[in-house]
Design a protein around this motif. Structure first.
Motif, PDB file in Angstrom:
ATOM      1  N   TYR A   1      37.370  90.566  75.428  1.00 42.57           N
ATOM      2  CA  TYR A   1      37.138  89.629  76.540  1.00 42.57           C
ATOM      3  C   TYR A   1      35.657  89.285  76.665  1.00 42.57           C
ATOM      4  O   TYR A   1      35.296  88.158  77.006  1.00 42.57           O
ATOM      5  CB  TYR A   1      37.698  90.206  77.851  1.00 42.57           C
ATOM      6  CG  TYR A   1      39.196  90.283  77.806  1.00 42.57           C
ATOM      7  CD1 TYR A   1      39.975  89.139  77.964  1.00 42.57           C
ATOM      8  CD2 TYR A   1      39.841  91.488  77.555  1.00 42.57           C
ATOM      9  CE1 TYR A   1      41.355  89.191  77.871  1.00 42.57           C
ATOM     10  CE2 TYR A   1      41.228  91.557  77.461  1.00 42.57           C
ATOM     11  CZ  TYR A   1      41.970  90.403  77.621  1.00 42.57           C
ATOM     12  OH  TYR A   1      43.335  90.452  77.525  1.00 42.57           O
ATOM     13  N   TYR A   2      34.806  90.287  76.393  1.00 40.68           N
ATOM     14  CA  TYR A   2      33.370  90.014  76.425  1.00 40.68           C
ATOM     15  C   TYR A   2      33.026  88.926  75.395  1.00 40.68           C
ATOM     16  O   TYR A   2      32.310  87.970  75.692  1.00 40.68           O
ATOM     17  CB  TYR A   2      32.569  91.296  76.140  1.00 40.68           C
ATOM     18  CG  TYR A   2      31.142  91.013  75.744  1.00 40.68           C
ATOM     19  CD1 TYR A   2      30.246  90.478  76.672  1.00 40.68           C
ATOM     20  CD2 TYR A   2      30.697  91.213  74.438  1.00 40.68           C
ATOM     21  CE1 TYR A   2      28.946  90.172  76.307  1.00 40.68           C
ATOM     22  CE2 TYR A   2      29.403  90.905  74.063  1.00 40.68           C
ATOM     23  CZ  TYR A   2      28.540  90.385  75.010  1.00 40.68           C
ATOM     24  OH  TYR A   2      27.252  90.069  74.642  1.00 40.68           O
TER      25      TYR A   2
ATOM     26  N   GLY B   1      34.058  85.591  76.525  1.00 41.42           N
ATOM     27  CA  GLY B   1      33.066  85.079  77.478  1.00 41.42           C
ATOM     28  C   GLY B   1      31.861  84.504  76.764  1.00 41.42           C
ATOM     29  O   GLY B   1      31.370  83.417  77.094  1.00 41.42           O
TER      30      GLY B   1
ATOM     31  N   ARG C   1      30.278  80.778  76.746  1.00 42.34           N
ATOM     32  CA  ARG C   1      28.886  80.595  77.186  1.00 42.34           C
ATOM     33  C   ARG C   1      28.055  79.907  76.099  1.00 42.34           C
ATOM     34  O   ARG C   1      27.280  79.005  76.369  1.00 42.34           O
ATOM     35  CB  ARG C   1      28.249  81.956  77.531  1.00 42.34           C
ATOM     36  CG  ARG C   1      26.817  81.843  78.043  1.00 42.34           C
ATOM     37  CD  ARG C   1      26.218  83.194  78.373  1.00 42.34           C
ATOM     38  NE  ARG C   1      25.912  83.996  77.210  1.00 42.34           N
ATOM     39  CZ  ARG C   1      24.809  83.861  76.453  1.00 42.34           C
ATOM     40  NH1 ARG C   1      23.914  82.960  76.753  1.00 42.34           N
ATOM     41  NH2 ARG C   1      24.610  84.649  75.413  1.00 42.34           N
TER      42      ARG C   1
ATOM     43  N   ALA D   1      34.223  81.228  80.777  1.00 46.90           N
ATOM     44  CA  ALA D   1      33.349  82.348  80.408  1.00 46.90           C
ATOM     45  C   ALA D   1      33.364  83.404  81.510  1.00 46.90           C
ATOM     46  O   ALA D   1      33.539  84.608  81.232  1.00 46.90           O
ATOM     47  CB  ALA D   1      31.930  81.847  80.179  1.00 46.90           C
TER      48      ALA D   1
ATOM     49  N   ALA E   1      36.535  85.422  81.568  1.00 43.10           N
ATOM     50  CA  ALA E   1      36.615  86.392  80.466  1.00 43.10           C
ATOM     51  C   ALA E   1      35.707  87.598  80.738  1.00 43.10           C
ATOM     52  O   ALA E   1      36.099  88.745  80.498  1.00 43.10           O
ATOM     53  CB  ALA E   1      36.230  85.714  79.154  1.00 43.10           C
ATOM     54  N   TYR E   2      34.499  87.330  81.248  1.00 42.52           N
ATOM     55  CA  TYR E   2      33.593  88.445  81.584  1.00 42.52           C
ATOM     56  C   TYR E   2      34.236  89.344  82.646  1.00 42.52           C
ATOM     57  O   TYR E   2      34.133  90.566  82.578  1.00 42.52           O
ATOM     58  CB  TYR E   2      32.248  87.931  82.103  1.00 42.52           C
ATOM     59  CG  TYR E   2      31.373  87.244  81.067  1.00 42.52           C
ATOM     60  CD1 TYR E   2      31.150  87.817  79.804  1.00 42.52           C
ATOM     61  CD2 TYR E   2      30.744  86.037  81.354  1.00 42.52           C
ATOM     62  CE1 TYR E   2      30.337  87.193  78.865  1.00 42.52           C
ATOM     63  CE2 TYR E   2      29.931  85.405  80.414  1.00 42.52           C
ATOM     64  CZ  TYR E   2      29.731  85.985  79.177  1.00 42.52           C
ATOM     65  OH  TYR E   2      28.920  85.370  78.250  1.00 42.52           O
TER      66      TYR E   2
ATOM     67  N   ARG F   1      27.601  87.177  82.568  1.00 39.67           N
ATOM     68  CA  ARG F   1      27.978  86.632  83.883  1.00 39.67           C
ATOM     69  C   ARG F   1      26.737  86.110  84.629  1.00 39.67           C
ATOM     70  O   ARG F   1      26.748  85.012  85.203  1.00 39.67           O
ATOM     71  CB  ARG F   1      28.667  87.738  84.691  1.00 39.67           C
ATOM     72  CG  ARG F   1      29.287  87.241  85.966  1.00 39.67           C
ATOM     73  CD  ARG F   1      30.340  88.181  86.476  1.00 39.67           C
ATOM     74  NE  ARG F   1      29.766  89.323  87.179  1.00 39.67           N
ATOM     75  CZ  ARG F   1      30.467  90.132  87.972  1.00 39.67           C
ATOM     76  NH1 ARG F   1      31.758  89.956  88.112  1.00 39.67           N
ATOM     77  NH2 ARG F   1      29.902  91.130  88.570  1.00 39.67           N
TER      78      ARG F   1
END
Lengths: 405, 198
Positions: A315-316, A319, A323, A344, A347-348, A365
């Motif tokens: 997930y990171y 993100g 981004r 993004a 997901a973060y 984030r």
């Protein structure tokens, strides 16, 4: 490719031209490794020596992916695929992984096979990997390098075309042909030799009980990669016509292969392959970001999240994709990030929900909030980021932001 | 492919290959040398639109898109400045600089481009921090790497946005002896660096 420094673009283009000259020509007949009458002449020994030098250059060049467990697995698989008659010839197949997000693999005449991390990240299972290894191993076992070398040096037409430029450059045909042959090992052989590698490689995976339907998928990955990254380089294994030909070849082979018996087990080997290549996929996504290969990165992330839906890392990276991504359609002048930023952030959030101490997710984030102008949220995320890891590489930017806002 | 803003390893190959041809042709035909010595400290660049104090006695490479000066040879020490349109492709990454980027985003793209160069081994990021150049927010990154031949290099890069343009400034030299030796010249160059209007 990361090792393109070892070959000039001019040489690669030259290989393309020489392959055109060679197309339609009969291949030199010599016994395969393990067949009666097999022995190495001086020209083959010279090609092997050059291969050894290339192996050293790769090893010294910080190009290899350092994962002993993965290497052991790849080498065991290669040994398992190796036909019995070859094992007694004392030919050692060595498989190594190169840190490169492009999809490629190649075999050197001395028995070394190199697979890019990009290829491993795209492959779904052991059956596809076995297809790749079978294909590359055939280049070695059927001595394609020396066959191509001898075809080149035997061609009077080839010589005639090159006589003037060679004389001008002060070179000779044998050394040039050796270079061309060597580059062919990396960028692809003539159509005829590639077809042979398909046929024999396919037989290897059938003998080992792999699901033949998986073989075509390997080339579908390549086809997708070429489309996604709009490849234009002379990049043989993955040039589009070549991949289409390979795919059609495998489709024909599958159609011709006898139907599976009801008792036959069709092995894909997901369970063996996927855990071992999990870190490769994550690292490769980072290299895709570095090179701006966002579509390829997206495919890897989607696959990763399908396999591991509870991993914060996936997930990171998702993100980070939203981004950082910059690709856009032809109608747009640049990518509309207002659509990407909410994706993004979501997901973060998922990464943080799975691992509350995943510092990079807070960093991502904070950066998105900063760009959106949401200063309180950006500050809170940056503070958490520093709290988890006080010695982050971008600490100066974070402290600068916190002190000025 | 544009050949601007290559690290030294790449310039080394490109410049040496082209140098012979360009030098001979240019010298014979127009009397223009590939390198010319900097004879005064104040320098004004009308193509890349900047002014700076340059080290007197250094040599300027007269070809290529970027402003490039060296004292002992471009492999041993080089200061380079480039100014390019944001929509121009970078040399080694498909990423681009964009107008909405934060200084750390600019640094990220700069580092990604640098790390994508074939021939840069064991790359190490030594520092990455915000920098103000001529009143504009930008980045300063310091890094090290080994060349293919095993030479340990060290470099500093700055970058900032100016409307639709990006300015990128770099200093690179072998870690042993040369980096420290010419660093004072680079610092002076940076302290005096100013953009200029057309």
């Amino acid at each position: 490719m990361v090792y393109t420094r070892l070959f000039t673009k001019e040489k690669i283009v030259f290989v393309a031209l020489s392959s055109l000259l060679l197309s339609g020509c009969a291949t030199v007949k010599i016994p395969n490794v393990g067949e009666s009458g097999y022995s190495q002449a001086d020209d083959e020994k010279r090609l092997q020596k050059r291969s050894e030098e290339f192996v050293e250059e790769i090893a010294e060049g910080d190009l290899l992916y350092p994962d002993l467990g993965l290497e052991t697995y790849l080498n065991r698989l290669a040994m398992r695929l190796l036909p019995e008659e070859v094992k007694k010839e004392n030919l050692k197949i060595t498989v190594k992984v190169i840190k490169d997000p492009t999809l490629n693999a190649f075999a050197l005449p001395n028995g070394y096979i190199y697979i890019h991390t990009g290829m491993l990240a795209a492959i779904d299972n052991e059956a596809q990997l076995a297809t790749l290894l079978g294909h590359e191993m055939t280049h070695i076992l059927h001595r394609h390098a020396v066959k191509q070398f001898r075809s080149l040096t035997n061609k009077s037409a080839f010589f005639a075309v090159l006589q003037a430029p060679l004389a001008y450059a002060g070179g000779d045909l044998a050394s040039l042909a050796a270079q061309v042959t060597f580059i062919s090992s990396v960028y692809g052989f003539s159509r005829e030799l590639e077809d042979e590698a398909d046929d024999t490689g396919f037989a290897m995976i059938r003998t080992d009980g792999y699901d033949p339907a998986e073989a075509v998928k390997l080339f579908e990955h390549l086809e997708q990669f070429i489309k996604d990254e709009e490849l234009k380089l002379p990049f043989f294994f993955s040039t589009h016509p070549n991949v289409v030909a390979r795919k059609k070849n495998y489709q024909k082979l599958i159609a011709k292969s006898p139907p599976a018996a009801a008792t036959e087990q069709r092995v894909t080997g997901d369970m063996a392959y996927q855990p071992l290549t999990k870190p490769v996929v994550l690292d490769n996504v980072m290299w895709c970001f570095q090179k701006g290969m966002f579509k390829t990165a997206e495919r890897h992330i989607q696959n990763f999240l399908q396999r591991y839906p509870h991993e914060a890392a996936g997930y990171y990276l998702k993100g980070e994709l939203f981004r950082q991504r910059q690709d856009f359609s032809k109608k747009e002048k640049k990518r509309d990030k207002t659509k990407d930023f909410p994706e993004a952030l979501a997901a973060y959030e998922q990464a943080i929900a799975l691992d509350q101490n995943w510092a990079p997710a807070y960093q991502g984030r904070a950066l998105v909030y900063q760009k959106q102008g949401n200063i309180p949220e950006a500050k809170a995320a940056f503070k958490k980021y520093l709290e988890i890891n006080p010695n982050v590489a971008d600490k100066a930017y974070v402290e600068n932001f916190l002190s000025t806002h | 492919m544009s050949k601007t803003f290559y690290p030294l390893i790449k310039i080394q190959m490109d410049v040496f290959r082209k140098f012979i041809l360009v030098f001979v042709c240019a010298s014979l035909v127009s009397g223009c040398a590939a390198f010319s010595q900097l004879r005064k400290e104040s320098y004004e660049d009308d193509n890349r639109l900047f002014t700076a104090s340059v080290p007197v006695g250094w040599m300027r490479y007269n070809f290529g898109k970027e402003f490039l000066i060296t004292r002992d040879g471009i492999v041993l020490n080089a200061i380079a400045v480039s100014r390019r349109k944001l929509d121009e492709k970078l040399d080694f990454t498909k990423k681009k600089f964009t107008t909405d980027m934060l200084p750390q985003d600019l640094a990220e793209v700069e580092l990604d481009d640098l790390k994508s160069v074939a021939g840069i081994n064991r790359f190490t990021l030594l520092s990455n921090e915000p920098a103000t150049l001529d009143g504009r927010s930008g980045f300063r990154v310091e890094y090290g790497y080994y060349t293919q031949s095993g030479l340990k290099m060290r470099g500093i890069r700055y970058g900032f946005l100016e409307k639709e343009w990006i300015y990128r400034i770099r200093y690179e030299a072998p870690t042993q002896h040369y980096f420290q030796y010419s660093l004072k010249d680079f610092k002076k160059f940076m302290e005096s660096f100013k953009t200029k209007q057309k």
